[in-house]
Design an enzyme around this catalytic site. Structure first.
Site, mmCIF file in Angstrom:
data_model
loop_
_atom_site.group_PDB
_atom_site.id
_atom_site.type_symbol
_atom_site.label_atom_id
_atom_site.label_comp_id
_atom_site.label_asym_id
_atom_site.label_seq_id
_atom_site.Cartn_x
_atom_site.Cartn_y
_atom_site.Cartn_z
ATOM 1 N N GLY A 145 4.275 -87.963 82.683
ATOM 2 C CA GLY A 145 4.983 -88.647 81.610
ATOM 3 C C GLY A 145 4.451 -88.268 80.244
ATOM 4 O O GLY A 145 5.216 -88.034 79.299
ATOM 5 N N TYR A 146 3.138 -88.197 80.139
ATOM 6 C CA TYR A 146 2.497 -87.842 78.875
ATOM 7 C C TYR A 146 2.865 -86.412 78.476
ATOM 8 O O TYR A 146 3.240 -86.144 77.327
ATOM 9 C CB TYR A 146 0.983 -87.995 79.014
ATOM 10 C CG TYR A 146 0.207 -87.744 77.748
ATOM 11 C CD1 TYR A 146 0.043 -88.755 76.806
ATOM 12 C CD2 TYR A 146 -0.371 -86.504 77.493
ATOM 13 C CE1 TYR A 146 -0.673 -88.534 75.640
ATOM 14 C CE2 TYR A 146 -1.087 -86.272 76.332
ATOM 15 C CZ TYR A 146 -1.240 -87.293 75.403
ATOM 16 O OH TYR A 146 -1.952 -87.058 74.248
ATOM 17 N N THR A 147 2.773 -85.481 79.440
ATOM 18 C CA THR A 147 3.099 -84.090 79.144
ATOM 19 C C THR A 147 4.554 -83.952 78.721
ATOM 20 O O THR A 147 4.872 -83.227 77.766
ATOM 21 C CB THR A 147 2.819 -83.202 80.365
ATOM 22 O OG1 THR A 147 1.427 -83.273 80.678
ATOM 23 C CG2 THR A 147 3.187 -81.757 80.091
ATOM 24 N N SER B 227 6.432 -86.196 77.285
ATOM 25 C CA SER B 227 6.635 -86.786 75.957
ATOM 26 C C SER B 227 6.064 -85.898 74.859
ATOM 27 O O SER B 227 6.681 -85.726 73.802
ATOM 28 C CB SER B 227 6.004 -88.177 75.888
ATOM 29 O OG SER B 227 4.587 -88.124 75.935
ATOM 30 N N LYS B 228 4.904 -85.316 75.100
ATOM 31 C CA LYS B 228 4.276 -84.495 74.066
ATOM 32 C C LYS B 228 4.945 -83.125 73.935
ATOM 33 O O LYS B 228 4.978 -82.545 72.837
ATOM 34 C CB LYS B 228 2.786 -84.348 74.345
ATOM 35 C CG LYS B 228 2.003 -85.656 74.230
ATOM 36 C CD LYS B 228 2.159 -86.287 72.847
ATOM 37 C CE LYS B 228 1.317 -87.541 72.681
ATOM 38 N NZ LYS B 228 1.441 -88.129 71.330
#
Length: 262
Positions: free
Chosen positions: A166-168, A170-171
């Protein structure tokens, strides 16, 4: 007779932010606190927004006011769409010169176990809220003919990472969003750029730093040989918020101790 500008005056003309109003999300601690203090030291008044931003005394208020600048706290949980919309509307009604979309979150788990709820929460805070704030504040900047927006990307805007899908996602999207907004607004006097921090000693990386094996694995790959301090990121943000970066549009600037160069 030729007049020359002193080095101090020249530096101030490039990097000074006197008379500017800067908004920093996630300003209560870590990178956001360091950014707020850095921009205040350069002369900007600060609006600090965060889910738990105190109305009274706080570390960020003290840091900003120590530089003789004003501090305005705004409380908003960026995982809540109504609160994000209310914050965006509030900021759109002010003459904001600088918006730093710093607030972010992370959820760690193997991809096969990464829940919809975790994925949605991370994307909501890291991506959607950043877009909504940039859209509303950016509209005002375009109308007034100038402004600076700095988003917070990541090394994982360039790499895949492990256990943080999820973080990857979004970034990676933040990097694309930064370029898309820059394409539309550069000709209107609005600079939209991003910083991409490496491994920074904050609450988000506590789990990694407290794992001796993982921490050593990370350090061994960083040419600088250390975790970043929040102030390392703040300096790059100051540059992107200043006149020195007037011709910088759509850049995603790594601040990673050389990690991506390996």
């Amino acid at each position: 007779m030729t007049t020359t500008t002193s080095p101090a005056a020249y530096t101030e003309s490039l990097f000074g932010l006197a008379g500017r109003l800067a908004v920093v999300t996630g300003a209560g601690r870590g990178i956001g606190l360091a950014i707020a203090e850095c921009l205040a030291a350069a002369g900007a008044d600060i609006i600090g927004a965060g889910a738990r931003m105190p109305a009274g005394e706080s570390a960020v208020r003290a840091a900003v006011e120590a530089h003789g600048r004003t501090f305005t706290p705004l409380q908003a949980d960026l995982s809540d769409r109504e609160q994000t919309a209310a914050l965006a509307a509030d900021l759109a009604g002010r003459d904001v010169d600088i918006l730093v979309n710093n607030a972010g979150t992370i959820r760690r788990s193997p991809a096969a176990e990464h829940t919809d709820a975790d994925f949605d929460h991370v994307v909501e805070v890291n991506l959607r809220a950043a877009f909504v704030l940039a859209r509303e504040v950016g509209r005002s900047m375009v109308r007034r003919g100038g402004g600076k927006i700095v988003n917070t990307a990541s090394m994982l805007s360039f790499q895949g990472g492990v256990r943080v899908p999820g973080y990857t996602a979004s970034k990676s999207a933040i990097a694309g969003l930064t370029k898309a907004l820059a394409n539309e607004w550069a000709s209107r006097g609005v600079n939209v750029n991003a910083v991409a921090p490496g491994y920074v000693a904050t609450d988000n990386t506590r789990e990694l730093r407290e794992d001796p094996a993982r921490s050593q694995e990370i350090l061994s790959r960083i040419p600088a040989g250390r975790w970043a301090a929040p102030s390392d990121i703040a300096g790059a943000v100051l540059f992107l918020c200043s006149r020195a970066a007037d011709y910088v549009h759509g850049a995603v600037v790594p601040v990673d101790g050389g990690w991506l160069a390996r």
